[in-house]
Design an enzyme around this catalytic site. Structure first.
Site, PDB file in Angstrom:
ATOM      1  N   CYS A   1      -7.762 -28.031   0.308  1.00 50.53           N
ATOM      2  CA  CYS A   1      -8.166 -26.941  -0.516  1.00 50.53           C
ATOM      3  C   CYS A   1      -9.703 -26.762  -0.831  1.00 50.53           C
ATOM      4  CB  CYS A   1      -7.626 -26.921  -1.984  1.00 50.53           C
ATOM      5  SG  CYS A   1      -8.382 -25.494  -3.077  1.00 50.53           S
TER       6      CYS A   1
ATOM      7  N   ASP B   1     -12.817 -16.347   0.777  1.00 48.31           N
ATOM      8  CA  ASP B   1     -12.269 -17.178  -0.058  1.00 48.31           C
ATOM      9  C   ASP B   1     -11.708 -16.533  -1.270  1.00 48.31           C
ATOM     10  OD1 ASP B   1     -11.486 -20.000  -0.638  1.00 48.31           O
ATOM     11  OD2 ASP B   1     -13.185 -19.610  -2.066  1.00 48.31           O
ATOM     12  N   SER B   2     -10.716 -17.295  -1.857  1.00 44.33           N
ATOM     13  CA  SER B   2     -10.103 -16.947  -3.106  1.00 44.33           C
ATOM     14  C   SER B   2     -11.328 -16.920  -4.208  1.00 44.33           C
ATOM     15  CB  SER B   2      -9.014 -17.820  -3.583  1.00 44.33           C
ATOM     16  OG  SER B   2      -9.434 -19.047  -3.706  1.00 44.33           O
TER      17      SER B   2
ATOM     18  N   GLU C   1     -13.282 -24.223 -10.809  1.00 44.89           N
ATOM     19  CA  GLU C   1     -13.816 -22.831 -11.279  1.00 44.89           C
ATOM     20  C   GLU C   1     -14.627 -22.532 -12.748  1.00 44.89           C
ATOM     21  OE1 GLU C   1     -13.708 -19.565  -9.690  1.00 44.89           O
ATOM     22  OE2 GLU C   1     -13.050 -20.551  -7.839  1.00 44.89           O
TER      23      GLU C   1
ATOM     24  N   HIS D   1     -11.799 -25.836  -2.527  1.00 42.30           N
ATOM     25  CA  HIS D   1     -12.366 -26.286  -3.805  1.00 42.30           C
ATOM     26  C   HIS D   1     -12.533 -27.702  -4.256  1.00 42.30           C
ATOM     27  CE1 HIS D   1     -11.281 -22.220  -5.104  1.00 42.30           C
ATOM     28  NE2 HIS D   1     -12.098 -21.983  -5.913  1.00 42.30           N
TER      29      HIS D   1
END
Lengths: 273, 273
Positions: free
Chosen positions: A184, A9-10, A152, A186
Site C-alpha cells: 500500500c 492515488d486514493s 492520513e 501509504h
C-alpha cells in the site's frame, strides 16, 4: 515527448511514488490526482474502486498525458488489466514492481505482503509472484486496515503508531519471512515504525523505487522520455482540502510551495477548479 | 509468446547476464551466442564491432527470436541505437541498466566506470548518466584492458589476479567515488578481487541484475512473456572451442551438461553446425 505523466492515488500515499519519480526521472512533469475526499479505497467495493479510478483517468486523458501510473495498490489490483487493455498509452501499476523487488531480495523464499483489505482479498500479489517465479516462493498475506487512517491523520511517529502497528502485524510472527512488501503506497510513511516492529532481519520493500525504474524503462523503450532541459512543474489535484495536502507534499516530497489545486468528482461529468 | 530471447556477447562474459535472466525470468528460453573466437571486442575498431555484432544478430533473426539482449558493453556502446532503430523486436543493452543502478546507489554523486577501451572511449556511460540526471553526477572513466584476458583464461583467483587488478585500478585512487560500475560483462567474474581492491565502502555494480529487470518490464508491457509451464532449454553457441565454453557455463550458470554448439562466422553467409 514533453507531455506530463499522470499519477493517480486514493489520497496522499501515492506521493511516496511521486517522490521516487521526481528523483529518478528529474526531467519528467507529473499531474497527480489524490482522491482524498473518498480515501481510503481499501474497504470499498470493487465496483466503487473501478468507478472512482476511471473518473480520475478520464480527467487525466482530457488533459493529455503520455503515461499513466496507478500509484495505489487497491486501484492497481482492480483496474490495471482493463486500463492496459483500453488505453493507448502505457499504464504502470505498483504491484508488479514491488513483487519483483521482493523476489530479488528474499533468500528464504518466504515473503510477507501487507496492504488494504481490497488489495489483500484480490490476491494480486501472490498471483503476480506465482506468474513470475512459479511455485518456489511462499507468500503470507495480511490486511492492515488501521494503517491508512494513521497516515492520513499524520499519526506516524513511534509514540502514536507503534502499539497499533505491533498489534496489527502480530499474525505474521508465526512465519519465517525475510522480506516484507509494503503493499500500500501509504505504508512507506510508516516504514520506520514497521521496520522496528518486524526487526532488522527483514527487508522492507516500498514499491516506489521499483515503480519509477519500470517507468524509466518504458519511457526510454517507447522513445517518449522528455528531452527538453526545462525544469518540470508538477501540478497536484486533491478532491479533499487543499491546505493539508500542500503540507504533505512539502513534507514528503520536499517541494516548497507546491502547486496544489482542488478537483471535484461529485457529478458523473468531470468538474475541476 | 514462447519464442526464445537472443543473447549476444563477444565471448563468455555475457553469461553473467544470462545467469541473472535465468534467475529472474525462469520461464524464458535463451539462445546465446558468444563470439569467443574473436574476443575481446574492446580493442577492436568500431567498424569491426559493428560487423561482428550484426553477424550474430542476423543469425538470431533467422532462428526467430522475440527480444535481443546485447550482453556486451562494447557492442552496446557501438550498436544499440542502430539495432533499436532497425529491428522490429525490443533490443536491450547493458549500459542503461548499469547506469540506473549506479544512480540509485550513489550518495556522494561520484561514480567510477571501468570497461574495455572501446566502451570507455565511446563515452556511453557518462552520456547515459547525463541524459538521465543532468549535470549533478561526476563520472570517472578507466579502461582496464588486462581484465577480459584474465577472465577468458580462467585466471580469476585472488592469487592470479590481485596484483594486476590493483595496478590497473590505481588511477582511480585519486577520486572519492562511492559506486563502481563494472562496465564490461566479463568483470563480474572478477568481482571478489575488484571489491577487495576498492574496499568495502564502494558499491560495485554488475549490470546483469538490472538488465534482467529491464527485460522483465519490457516482456510484460509488450505482452510477450512466456505463459507456458514447460521448463526452458537454453542453447549456447560459441565461435570458439566447445569444451572450455561448456566448462564456463557449468561453473558460472550452474547448469549441468548444457547444450553448447559451435558456430562459424568465417564467411559472410552464416554457417552453423
Amino acid at each position: 515527448m514533453n507531455l506530463p505523466i499522470g499519477v493517480i492515488d486514493s489520497g496522499v500515499g501515492g506521493l511516496t511514488v511521486a517522490k521516487e519519480v521526481a528523483r529518478q526521472l528529474p526531467k519528467e512533469t507529473m499531474i497527480y490526482i489524490g482522491d482524498t475526499a473518498r480515501c481510503p479505497y481499501g474497504p470499498r467495493t470493487v465496483e466503487e474502486v473501478r468507478r472512482f479510478t476511471w473518473q480520475m483517468v478520464e480527467q487525466l486523458l482530457q488533459w493529455d498525458i503520455k503515461m499513466l501510473v496507478i500509484a495505489c495498490n487497491t486501484a492497481t489490483a482492480v483496474t490495471l488489466e482493463e486500463l492496459q487493455a483500453q488505453l493507448d498509452i502505457p499504464v504502470v501499476g505498483v504491484i508488479r514492481p514491488g513483487a519483483i523487488a521482493a523476489l530479488n531480495e528474499t533468500s528464504s523464499g518466504e515473503i510477507a505482503v501487507i496492504g488494504t483489505e481490497g488489495t489483500i482479498h484480490s490476491g494480486a500479489y501472490p498471483e503476480t509472484i506465482r506468474a513470475i517465479q512459479g511455485e518456489q516462493v511462499t507468500v503470507h498475506n495480511l490486511a492492515c486496515p488501521p494503517f491508512v487512517p494513521l497516515v492520513e491523520q499524520n499519526r506516524t511517529s513511534k509514540q502514536d503508531a507503534y502499539k497499533i502497528v505491533e498489534e496489527t502485524l502480530r499474525p505474521l510472527q508465526q512465519y519465517r519471512y525475510d522480506t516484507l512488501i509494503l503493499g500500500c503506497t501509504h505504508y512507506p510513511i510508516l516504514k520506520a515504525v514497521i521496520q522496528e516492529v518486524v526487526g532488522g532481519g527483514v527487508s522492507v520493500i516500498s514499491s516506489g523505487q521499483e515503480t519509477a525504474r519500470e517507468m524509466s524503462t518504458i519511457l526510454q523503450h517507447n522513445g517518449i522520455h522528455n528531452r527538453s532541459e526545462e525544469a518540470p512543474a508538477h501540478i497536484f489535484y486533491t478532491s479533499g482540502e487543499v491546505l493539508p495536502f500542500v503540507e504533505k507534499v512539502e513534507r514528503w516530497m520536499t517541494i516548497t510551495t507546491p502547486d496544489v489545486r482542488q478537483i471535484s468528482f461529485l457529478s458523473s461529468t468531470m468538474n475541476h477548479d
